[in-house]
Design a protein around this motif. Structure first.
Motif, short mmCIF file in Angstrom:
data_model
loop_
_atom_site.label_atom_id
_atom_site.label_comp_id
_atom_site.label_asym_id
_atom_site.label_seq_id
_atom_site.Cartn_x
_atom_site.Cartn_y
_atom_site.Cartn_z
N LEU A 1 9.83 -19.24 -80.86
CA LEU A 1 10.44 -17.93 -81.11
C LEU A 1 9.53 -16.98 -81.89
O LEU A 1 9.35 -15.82 -81.49
CB LEU A 1 11.77 -18.09 -81.83
CG LEU A 1 12.54 -16.80 -82.11
CD1 LEU A 1 12.85 -16.06 -80.81
CD2 LEU A 1 13.82 -17.11 -82.88
N THR B 1 7.92 -13.61 -80.25
CA THR B 1 8.30 -12.32 -80.83
C THR B 1 7.06 -11.54 -81.23
O THR B 1 6.96 -10.34 -80.95
CB THR B 1 9.23 -12.53 -82.04
OG1 THR B 1 10.39 -13.26 -81.62
CG2 THR B 1 9.66 -11.21 -82.65
N ASP B 2 6.09 -12.19 -81.84
CA ASP B 2 4.83 -11.52 -82.20
C ASP B 2 4.14 -10.95 -80.97
O ASP B 2 3.65 -9.81 -80.98
CB ASP B 2 3.88 -12.47 -82.93
CG ASP B 2 4.32 -12.78 -84.34
OD1 ASP B 2 5.18 -12.06 -84.89
OD2 ASP B 2 3.78 -13.76 -84.91
N TYR C 1 5.48 -10.16 -78.02
CA TYR C 1 6.25 -9.05 -77.49
C TYR C 1 6.10 -7.80 -78.37
O TYR C 1 5.93 -6.68 -77.85
CB TYR C 1 7.72 -9.43 -77.36
CG TYR C 1 8.54 -8.38 -76.67
CD1 TYR C 1 8.41 -8.15 -75.30
CD2 TYR C 1 9.44 -7.59 -77.37
CE1 TYR C 1 9.15 -7.18 -74.66
CE2 TYR C 1 10.19 -6.62 -76.74
CZ TYR C 1 10.04 -6.42 -75.38
OH TYR C 1 10.77 -5.44 -74.75
N ASN C 2 6.11 -7.99 -79.68
CA ASN C 2 5.98 -6.85 -80.59
C ASN C 2 4.66 -6.11 -80.41
O ASN C 2 4.61 -4.89 -80.61
CB ASN C 2 6.16 -7.29 -82.05
CG ASN C 2 7.61 -7.48 -82.41
OD1 ASN C 2 8.51 -6.96 -81.75
ND2 ASN C 2 7.85 -8.25 -83.46
N PHE D 1 10.79 -6.24 -83.32
CA PHE D 1 11.88 -7.18 -83.56
C PHE D 1 11.48 -8.21 -84.60
O PHE D 1 10.32 -8.63 -84.66
CB PHE D 1 12.23 -7.94 -82.27
CG PHE D 1 12.85 -7.08 -81.22
CD1 PHE D 1 14.24 -6.98 -81.13
CD2 PHE D 1 12.07 -6.38 -80.32
CE1 PHE D 1 14.82 -6.19 -80.16
CE2 PHE D 1 12.65 -5.59 -79.34
CZ PHE D 1 14.03 -5.49 -79.27
N PRO E 1 12.05 -12.22 -85.50
CA PRO E 1 12.35 -13.35 -84.63
C PRO E 1 13.85 -13.61 -84.46
O PRO E 1 14.30 -13.89 -83.34
CB PRO E 1 11.64 -14.52 -85.31
CG PRO E 1 10.46 -13.87 -85.99
CD PRO E 1 11.00 -12.54 -86.47
N GLU E 2 14.62 -13.51 -85.52
CA GLU E 2 16.06 -13.78 -85.40
C GLU E 2 16.76 -12.81 -84.45
O GLU E 2 17.74 -13.16 -83.82
CB GLU E 2 16.74 -13.77 -86.77
CG GLU E 2 16.50 -15.04 -87.55
CD GLU E 2 16.89 -16.31 -86.78
OE1 GLU E 2 18.02 -16.36 -86.23
OE2 GLU E 2 16.07 -17.23 -86.70
N GLU E 3 16.24 -11.59 -84.35
CA GLU E 3 16.82 -10.62 -83.42
C GLU E 3 16.55 -11.00 -81.97
O GLU E 3 17.28 -10.60 -81.07
CB GLU E 3 16.25 -9.23 -83.68
CG GLU E 3 16.66 -8.64 -85.02
CD GLU E 3 15.94 -7.33 -85.29
OE1 GLU E 3 16.63 -6.30 -85.40
OE2 GLU E 3 14.69 -7.35 -85.39
N ARG E 4 15.48 -11.78 -81.75
CA ARG E 4 15.11 -12.20 -80.40
C ARG E 4 15.71 -13.55 -80.01
O ARG E 4 15.60 -13.98 -78.87
CB ARG E 4 13.59 -12.28 -80.26
CG ARG E 4 12.88 -10.95 -80.32
CD ARG E 4 12.98 -10.16 -79.06
NE ARG E 4 12.08 -10.70 -78.04
CZ ARG E 4 12.03 -10.28 -76.80
NH1 ARG E 4 12.80 -9.30 -76.40
NH2 ARG E 4 11.22 -10.83 -75.94
N ARG E 5 16.36 -14.23 -80.96
CA ARG E 5 16.94 -15.55 -80.67
C ARG E 5 17.92 -15.51 -79.49
O ARG E 5 17.85 -16.35 -78.61
CB ARG E 5 17.59 -16.14 -81.91
CG ARG E 5 18.13 -17.55 -81.68
CD ARG E 5 18.65 -18.18 -82.96
NE ARG E 5 17.66 -18.25 -84.01
CZ ARG E 5 16.64 -19.11 -84.06
NH1 ARG E 5 16.48 -19.98 -83.09
NH2 ARG E 5 15.80 -19.11 -85.06
N TRP F 1 17.93 -13.62 -76.90
CA TRP F 1 17.09 -13.52 -75.70
C TRP F 1 16.53 -14.88 -75.34
O TRP F 1 16.63 -15.33 -74.19
CB TRP F 1 15.97 -12.49 -75.93
CG TRP F 1 14.88 -12.57 -74.92
CD1 TRP F 1 14.86 -11.99 -73.68
CD2 TRP F 1 13.65 -13.27 -75.04
NE1 TRP F 1 13.70 -12.30 -73.03
CE2 TRP F 1 12.94 -13.10 -73.86
CE3 TRP F 1 13.08 -14.06 -76.06
CZ2 TRP F 1 11.67 -13.65 -73.64
CZ3 TRP F 1 11.83 -14.61 -75.85
CH2 TRP F 1 11.14 -14.41 -74.64
#
Length: 172
Positions: free
Chosen positions: A18, A22-23, A25-26, A41, A43-47, A49
């Motif tokens: 995760l 996330t890194d 994607y960011n 985002f 990481p918790e916001e992407r969980r 997904w």
């Protein structure tokens, strides 16, 4: 499989990926119009997904890693094309490759693994939206049998300008 000077492995994504996913994607959120997200985002916001891509079924997450360091070099996903039930046999696919891993075949390995994983699913079509211009992504999709079906003109605004999105489809 060798790519560049490193061996690359492709596997389903797991919860432990995760933070790195996330890194990655960011980077695209901050630096490019490839995604129309405009805020990075945590990481918790992407969980949610990540958890929406199980190891089986039509919605998958495949991750490419360096075989030696286990660094994530990219990922590919399939997800719902639209929410209504009649669209259930269609998926939208995407691939993201770490900037330093581009032009080494990582995207090809990811899509090969993704489409192999999807081959036994009850799917009819895959769709991909490509923010323009993006010649590398267009070439990758065409190599996998996608064909251009239309372009949404100036559909997204990011970095103070409007961007087109070309839509591609592939029979599954």
């Amino acid at each position: 499989m060798p790519t560049g000077h490193k061996e690359v492995q492709v596997r389903p994504g797991v919860e432990g990926d995760l933070a790195a996913l996330t890194d990655l994607y960011n980077h695209y959120v901050r630096e490019t119009p490839i995604t129309f997200d405009t805020t990075v985002f945590a990481p918790e916001e992407r969980r949610p997904w990540l958890l929406s891509h199980p190891v089986d079924g039509p919605h998958r997450l495949m991750v490419a890693t360096d075989a030696h360091s286990q660094e994530i070099l990219g990922y590919a996903t399939s997800g719902p094309h639209r929410a209504k039930p009649a669209y259930s046999t269609s998926v939208e696919v995407t691939v993201y490759v770490a900037p330093h891993a581009g032009r080494r075949g990582v995207g090809t390995l990811l899509y090969r693994a993704l489409f192999d994983a999807l081959s036994g699913e009850d799917l009819h079509r895959a769709y991909a939206g490509i923010a323009q211009p993006n010649e590398a992504s267009t070439r990758l999709h065409e190599r996998f049998g996608f064909r251009h079906v239309g372009t949404y003109r100036e559909v997204g605004r990011k970095f103070g300008r409007y961007w087109d999105v070309a839509w591609y489809e592939k029979a599954l």
